[in-house]
Design a protein around this motif. Sequence first.
Motif, PDB file in Angstrom:
ATOM      1  N   LYS A   8       0.825  -1.214   0.000  1.00  0.00           N
ATOM      2  CA  LYS A   8       0.000   0.000   0.000  1.00  0.00           C
ATOM      3  C   LYS A   8       0.857   1.262   0.000  1.00  0.00           C
ATOM      4  CE  LYS A   8      -4.349  -1.744   1.761  1.00  0.00           C
ATOM      5  NZ  LYS A   8      -5.277  -1.914   2.857  1.00  0.00           N
ATOM      6  N   SER A   9       2.086   1.146   0.516  1.00  0.00           N
ATOM      7  CA  SER A   9       2.967   2.312   0.597  1.00  0.00           C
ATOM      8  C   SER A   9       3.595   2.661  -0.758  1.00  0.00           C
ATOM      9  CB  SER A   9       4.094   2.048   1.602  1.00  0.00           C
ATOM     10  OG  SER A   9       4.858   0.918   1.197  1.00  0.00           O
ATOM     11  N   GLN A  10       3.491   1.726  -1.723  1.00  0.00           N
ATOM     12  CA  GLN A  10       4.121   1.961  -3.026  1.00  0.00           C
ATOM     13  C   GLN A  10       3.229   2.848  -3.884  1.00  0.00           C
ATOM     14  OE1 GLN A  10       4.692  -2.065  -4.254  1.00  0.00           O
ATOM     15  NE2 GLN A  10       6.592  -2.316  -3.123  1.00  0.00           N
ATOM     16  N   ASP A  11       3.789   3.970  -4.306  1.00  0.00           N
ATOM     17  CA  ASP A  11       3.044   4.919  -5.125  1.00  0.00           C
ATOM     18  C   ASP A  11       3.225   4.543  -6.590  1.00  0.00           C
ATOM     19  OD1 ASP A  11       1.617   7.047  -6.022  1.00  0.00           O
ATOM     20  OD2 ASP A  11       3.243   8.504  -5.804  1.00  0.00           O
ATOM     21  N   ILE A  12       2.198   3.953  -7.155  1.00  0.00           N
ATOM     22  CA  ILE A  12       2.298   3.441  -8.518  1.00  0.00           C
ATOM     23  C   ILE A  12       1.326   4.181  -9.420  1.00  0.00           C
ATOM     24  CG2 ILE A  12       1.969   1.389  -9.965  1.00  0.00           C
ATOM     25  CD1 ILE A  12       2.564  -0.235  -7.389  1.00  0.00           C
ATOM     26  N   ASP A  13       1.797   4.578 -10.578  1.00  0.00           N
ATOM     27  CA  ASP A  13       0.902   5.148 -11.583  1.00  0.00           C
ATOM     28  C   ASP A  13       0.186   3.979 -12.256  1.00  0.00           C
ATOM     29  OD1 ASP A  13      -0.386   6.227 -13.750  1.00  0.00           O
ATOM     30  OD2 ASP A  13       1.228   7.609 -14.251  1.00  0.00           O
ATOM     31  N   LYS A  14      -1.016   3.716 -11.789  1.00  0.00           N
ATOM     32  CA  LYS A  14      -1.707   2.507 -12.247  1.00  0.00           C
ATOM     33  C   LYS A  14      -2.139   2.609 -13.709  1.00  0.00           C
ATOM     34  CE  LYS A  14      -3.050   1.034  -7.666  1.00  0.00           C
ATOM     35  NZ  LYS A  14      -4.109   0.823  -6.676  1.00  0.00           N
ATOM     36  N   ILE A  15      -2.428   3.819 -14.161  1.00  0.00           N
ATOM     37  CA  ILE A  15      -2.779   3.986 -15.570  1.00  0.00           C
ATOM     38  C   ILE A  15      -1.591   3.582 -16.439  1.00  0.00           C
ATOM     39  CG2 ILE A  15      -3.376   5.644 -17.368  1.00  0.00           C
ATOM     40  CD1 ILE A  15      -5.683   5.054 -15.543  1.00  0.00           C
ATOM     41  N   GLU A  16      -0.411   4.074 -16.066  1.00  0.00           N
ATOM     42  CA  GLU A  16       0.790   3.734 -16.834  1.00  0.00           C
ATOM     43  C   GLU A  16       1.065   2.240 -16.766  1.00  0.00           C
ATOM     44  OE1 GLU A  16       5.586   4.706 -17.004  1.00  0.00           O
ATOM     45  OE2 GLU A  16       4.342   5.612 -15.453  1.00  0.00           O
ATOM     46  N   ALA A  17       0.892   1.674 -15.571  1.00  0.00           N
ATOM     47  CA  ALA A  17       1.188   0.258 -15.404  1.00  0.00           C
ATOM     48  C   ALA A  17       0.218  -0.635 -16.175  1.00  0.00           C
ATOM     49  CB  ALA A  17       1.187  -0.113 -13.925  1.00  0.00           C
ATOM     50  N   TYR A  18      -1.046  -0.192 -16.335  1.00  0.00           N
ATOM     51  CA  TYR A  18      -1.964  -0.974 -17.171  1.00  0.00           C
ATOM     52  C   TYR A  18      -1.407  -1.076 -18.592  1.00  0.00           C
ATOM     53  CZ  TYR A  18      -5.866  -1.476 -13.909  1.00  0.00           C
ATOM     54  OH  TYR A  18      -6.667  -1.846 -12.852  1.00  0.00           O
ATOM     55  N   SER A  19      -0.698  -0.041 -19.029  1.00  0.00           N
ATOM     56  CA  SER A  19      -0.127  -0.077 -20.376  1.00  0.00           C
ATOM     57  C   SER A  19       0.987  -1.112 -20.480  1.00  0.00           C
ATOM     58  CB  SER A  19       0.398   1.303 -20.783  1.00  0.00           C
ATOM     59  OG  SER A  19       1.567   1.639 -20.064  1.00  0.00           O
ATOM     60  N   PHE A  20       1.567  -1.518 -19.337  1.00  0.00           N
ATOM     61  CA  PHE A  20       2.564  -2.592 -19.349  1.00  0.00           C
ATOM     62  C   PHE A  20       1.897  -3.955 -19.521  1.00  0.00           C
ATOM     63  CE2 PHE A  20       5.100   0.326 -16.390  1.00  0.00           C
ATOM     64  CZ  PHE A  20       5.831   0.851 -17.442  1.00  0.00           C
ATOM     65  N   GLY A  21       0.575  -3.986 -19.336  1.00  0.00           N
ATOM     66  CA  GLY A  21      -0.142  -5.247 -19.533  1.00  0.00           C
ATOM     67  C   GLY A  21      -0.686  -5.876 -18.272  1.00  0.00           C
ATOM     68  N   VAL A  22      -0.674  -5.147 -17.150  1.00  0.00           N
ATOM     69  CA  VAL A  22      -1.238  -5.685 -15.918  1.00  0.00           C
ATOM     70  C   VAL A  22      -2.759  -5.815 -16.064  1.00  0.00           C
ATOM     71  CG1 VAL A  22      -1.627  -5.202 -13.472  1.00  0.00           C
ATOM     72  CG2 VAL A  22       0.600  -4.723 -14.495  1.00  0.00           C
ATOM     73  N   THR A  23      -3.306  -6.941 -15.617  1.00  0.00           N
ATOM     74  CA  THR A  23      -4.755  -7.145 -15.676  1.00  0.00           C
ATOM     75  C   THR A  23      -5.455  -6.454 -14.513  1.00  0.00           C
ATOM     76  OG1 THR A  23      -4.284  -9.339 -16.603  1.00  0.00           O
ATOM     77  CG2 THR A  23      -6.554  -8.897 -15.959  1.00  0.00           C
ATOM     78  N   ASP A  24      -4.862  -6.576 -13.327  1.00  0.00           N
ATOM     79  CA  ASP A  24      -5.445  -5.942 -12.147  1.00  0.00           C
ATOM     80  C   ASP A  24      -4.417  -5.914 -11.019  1.00  0.00           C
ATOM     81  OD1 ASP A  24      -7.343  -4.655 -10.619  1.00  0.00           O
ATOM     82  OD2 ASP A  24      -8.910  -6.140 -10.975  1.00  0.00           O
ATOM     83  N   TYR A  25      -4.816  -5.342  -9.872  1.00  0.00           N
ATOM     84  CA  TYR A  25      -3.944  -5.171  -8.716  1.00  0.00           C
ATOM     85  C   TYR A  25      -4.587  -5.718  -7.458  1.00  0.00           C
ATOM     86  CZ  TYR A  25      -1.235  -1.802 -11.384  1.00  0.00           C
ATOM     87  OH  TYR A  25      -0.458  -1.196 -12.330  1.00  0.00           O
ATOM     88  N   ILE A  26      -3.745  -6.126  -6.529  1.00  0.00           N
ATOM     89  CA  ILE A  26      -4.205  -6.370  -5.170  1.00  0.00           C
ATOM     90  C   ILE A  26      -3.127  -5.828  -4.243  1.00  0.00           C
ATOM     91  CG2 ILE A  26      -3.250  -8.732  -5.021  1.00  0.00           C
ATOM     92  CD1 ILE A  26      -5.855  -9.403  -3.362  1.00  0.00           C
TER      93      ILE A  26
END
Length: 232
Positions: free
Chosen positions: A85-103
């Motif tokens: 939870k402490s990791q600040d991730i740009d989830k929009i950018e990471a979706y472009s890497f091909g991630v399906t979802d996060y937990i």
Amino acid sequence: MSKEITVAVIEDDENLRFLVRHRLETEGYNVVQTGDGNEAEKLILEKKPDVVLLDWMLPGKEGNEICENIRKAGFENIVIMMTAKSQDIDKIEAYSFGVTDYISKPFNMDVLIAMIENKVRFFLPKNTPEIYHFGKTEHQPNIHSLVRDGKKIELTILENRILLHFLQNVGKEITREELMEVVWGYSSNVNTRTLDMHVVRLRKKIEKNPDKPYYLQTVRGLGYRFVDEEEN
């Protein structure tokens, strides 16, 4: 009872990896695992698991680099990123890497299992021989592909799900919310910007002029509509 579904657990915390593996095996999943980022790519591309649980921070390589590399190598199955939870991730950018979802860690095991079951239900191809047609294009959803003028065009899992829903609802106005529910299942991490990004990419594969879409039309203030009439 075996589900005949393989999950790769890529996590360098041995205790967490053991707990996740044990729970998955109890639920009937087959499990392969590693705690090393460099080994992860080879394992995923060799074993071709149905689902990858991928830690964001790994020794050797970070999860986003692994995800991007396996996608480039043609891996199209489910990738769920595990993040603190402490990791600040740009989830929009990471979706472009091909991630399906996060937990996010720490997570409840029941929630993890529910997420995996949800993704498996929505994403893994079903053994249906159905083929759809629009214009001069053929859509083969079971192999995530289009065929046009004798040429095969690969679709990502997300593009495949989006197009399939439109072809099953030709002419119907579909809200962004409905489309997100159908494509991702329930997920608070997915927003309309992410959806629109995938629609833009899909248009590049199905439209003669993606900037002036003929088939996949925007319904202002609502969502989209798919028009299935042969283009001039």
